[in-house]
Design a protein around this motif. Structure first.
Motif, PDB file in Angstrom:
ATOM      1  N   ASN A 225      -8.482  27.021   1.176  1.00 27.89           N
ATOM      2  CA  ASN A 225      -8.180  27.507   2.512  1.00 27.89           C
ATOM      3  C   ASN A 225      -8.730  28.707   2.623  1.00 27.89           C
ATOM      4  N   ILE A 226      -8.613  29.526   3.845  1.00 28.15           N
ATOM      5  CA  ILE A 226      -8.897  30.890   4.154  1.00 28.15           C
ATOM      6  C   ILE A 226      -8.551  31.719   3.150  1.00 28.15           C
ATOM      7  N   LEU A 229     -10.389  31.593   0.030  1.00 30.91           N
ATOM      8  CA  LEU A 229     -11.623  32.335   0.057  1.00 30.91           C
ATOM      9  C   LEU A 229     -11.653  33.493   0.167  1.00 30.91           C
ATOM     10  N   GLY A 230     -10.620  34.230   0.734  1.00 34.62           N
ATOM     11  CA  GLY A 230     -10.192  35.722   0.619  1.00 34.62           C
ATOM     12  C   GLY A 230     -10.349  36.242  -0.532  1.00 34.62           C
ATOM     13  N   TRP A 473     -15.734  37.588   4.855  1.00 30.48           N
ATOM     14  CA  TRP A 473     -14.482  36.907   5.002  1.00 30.48           C
ATOM     15  C   TRP A 473     -14.167  36.384   6.452  1.00 30.48           C
ATOM     16  N   THR A 476     -17.100  33.980   7.653  1.00 33.63           N
ATOM     17  CA  THR A 476     -16.879  32.606   6.996  1.00 33.63           C
ATOM     18  C   THR A 476     -15.681  31.900   7.254  1.00 33.63           C
ATOM     19  N   ALA A 477     -14.527  32.536   7.208  1.00 36.97           N
ATOM     20  CA  ALA A 477     -13.287  31.977   7.397  1.00 36.97           C
ATOM     21  C   ALA A 477     -13.176  31.533   8.649  1.00 36.97           C
ATOM     22  N   PHE A 478     -13.483  32.004   9.585  1.00 40.82           N
ATOM     23  CA  PHE A 478     -13.188  31.579  11.193  1.00 40.82           C
ATOM     24  C   PHE A 478     -14.519  31.035  11.844  1.00 40.82           C
TER      25      PHE A 478
END
Length: 524
Positions: A225-226, A229-230, A473, A476-478
């Motif tokens: 998940n994000i 990823l972070g 971040w 890519t995450a959002f």
């Protein structure tokens, strides 16, 4: 004491990027709306310039390779190389390929297999679509991309080592604009290049983090998940900044050698244990298609006006490579001392392009074959788990899959750290008035300046590393793949203008060498 910072270079991209990060946190939807609008404007108005510019760089390198300029030694006839050819080649391959090749090598061909350009009239998941998918991988990852790196790097190398040029892009464009104009606009051009690279590094870090977070999730069982990823992005950032702070020889060179061995090992294992004969057959057919359609597809010719495929893919790639090119040029050009122009082109263009063709033949060819054999299972994996998971699905089909996955995670990690390492070094040096850390100590005052310069450079590397990681971040995450593509395009456009100026400078050097050669030929 005079400031060690070039404020005209440092402040504009810093302010712009910090503003972008703050805007994304305050109003992400509004931020994405604005960046999307800018991205669409760039694509609608300048796609032709990206396409024709990339082809021009290929032609320019061919001219440099086969004209008298090819015999010119960078740094003068008495110059000695800084690196051995093996170490030079390892640094070049690992610096220029980064994590992007690992990420897209298996995910991208599936997109083309199932969503080929409407204009070409191919049925999805058909044999023609598979051939198109693999030939497109060659287009996007071999000759043209490495030409986009090699042209500005060669232009800078020739300028930097000619009468002690400045560590600035203005050195390379002086033959086009003149010394006075180049000095006036040099700070602005360096600032543009820095903005482009930070955007490009954020894009590339996003792709690398997607691969690594999928790998970590597979190995540990954690949710991909994000938040994971972070964490992955933070770890990568810490490592590439730490490596860069340690210095060129101890950091970049050592990582490049290790990574080159990993690259070769995992490729050989995938070829030997994969569908070897099918890979070879597909590669031969696709290579023929690539060569036959090289010019037309490079220029986006043959696609309907309503077909957005070239802008969504080929132009995106040229923008992605261009966003890295100016700063990569400073690094690759600086380490080229002592070699001829022909050596430079072979090591920085021919060998990486050939390596990439072999890599794509193995991994892209394998994923296409496996997807046919498993009735579209890998495309389903792409849609359900994301593009970062596809490579691990492929590795699961090979013997010693658990070992291969761990090796691949190490390769992906080192690939990005190596590339970011070298570029962080170039960014920090570009922000400073002069690289006094490389000067020989003469007296106490000079030694004091050296210490201050080294401390400032370390802080700059940390600062830029944090900014790059934050942008990566958020995008890519959002925004996922769309966010990666937007960052590439936003960084690639200003870089395109800089690289084209450097290309014209290299063309001038080529024509000058031809003129000198003609004057030296005795009359009959």
């Amino acid at each position: 004491m005079k400031s060690l910072l070039r404020w005209r270079v440092f402040l504009p991209p810093m302010i712009l990027l910090i503003a972008a990060v703050m805007a994304s946190f305050i109003d992400l939807a509004g931020f994405l709306t604005v960046t999307t609008a800018i991205n669409n404007w760039i694509l609608n108005h300048f796609s032709w310039l990206f396409s024709s510019g990339g082809l021009l760089m290929v032609v320019t390198l061919l001219l440099a390779l086969f004209t008298p300029l090819g015999r010119k030694r960078i740094g003068g006839e008495q110059a000695t190389p800084m690196l051995t050819k093996w170490r030079w080649g390892a640094i070049t391959i690992c610096t220029t390929t980064a994590a992007g090749m690992l990420f897209w090598g298996t995910a991208e061909p599936l997109y083309h297999l199932y969503q080929p350009p409407v204009s070409l009239g191919m049925a999805a998941q058909s044999a023609p679509a598979a051939e198109f998918a693999l030939s497109t991988m060659y287009l996007h990852w071999s000759v043209t991309p490495f030409a986009i790196y090699a042209v500005p790097a060669l232009a800078f190398a020739l300028a930097f080592y000619r009468k002690g040029g400045e560590f600035s892009l203005s050195s390379a464009i002086a033959p086009v604009l003149g010394n006075r104009m180049a000095n006036r606009v040099g700070g602005g051009i360096d600032a543009l290049a820095m903005f482009a690279l930070v955007a490009g590094m954020a894009s590339s870090l996003g792709t690398g983090a997607l691969v690594l977070s999928s790998g970590v999730s597979k190995i540990t069982g954690l949710d991909d998940n994000i938040f994971l990823l972070g964490v992955v992005i933070a770890v990568i950032m810490i490592c590439f900044v730490a490596s860069s702070v340690s210095g060129l020889q101890r950091g970049i060179a050592r990582l490049s050698t290790i990574n080159a061995i990993f690259f070769v090992t995992i490729a050989v294992m995938a070829l030997v244990f994969g569908p070897t004969l099918t890979i070879i057959e597909r590669s031969v057919d696709a290579l023929g298609d690539y060569l036959a359609t090289f010019v037309t597809r490079s220029l986006g010719v043959g696609f309907a006006d309503t077909d957005n495929w070239p802008m969504s893919w080929t132009v995106f790639y040229w923008a992605n490579w261009l966003s890295w090119a100016p700063i990569v040029a400073l690094f690759l050009g600086k380490i080229a001392k002592g070699y001829t122009v022909r050596d430079f082109i072979i090591v920085n263009w021919c060998i990486p392009a050939l390596f990439s063709i072999l890599w794509m033949s193995i991994f892209s060819g394998t994923i296409l074959t496996l997807d046919f054999e498993h009735n579209g299972a890998f495309y389903q994996l792409l849609n359900s788990s994301g593009p970062g998971a596809v490579i691990y699905g492929l590795l699961d089909q090979l013997p010693l899959s658990a070992l291969l996955i761990m090796v691949f995670v190490a390769v992906a990690f080192l690939a990005y750290v190596t590339a970011a390492d070298s570029n962080t070094e170039a960014i920090a040096t570009l922000c400073m008035t002069k690289d006094v850390t490389e000067k020989k100590t003469i007296n106490l005052q000079t030694y004091s300046v050296q210490l201050q310069s080294a401390a400032v450079k370390r802080r700059l590397k940390i600062l830029w590393g944090v900014i790059i990681a934050t942008i990566a971040w958020v995008m890519t995450a959002f925004s996922g793949i769309d966010g990666i593509k937007m960052m590439s395009n936003l960084g690639g456009f200003p870089a395109l203008l800089v690289v084209l100026l450097m290309n014209f400078a290299l063309l001038r050097a080529i024509f000058t060498s031809l003129k000198v050669r003609k004057e030296q030929v005795p009359a009959m």
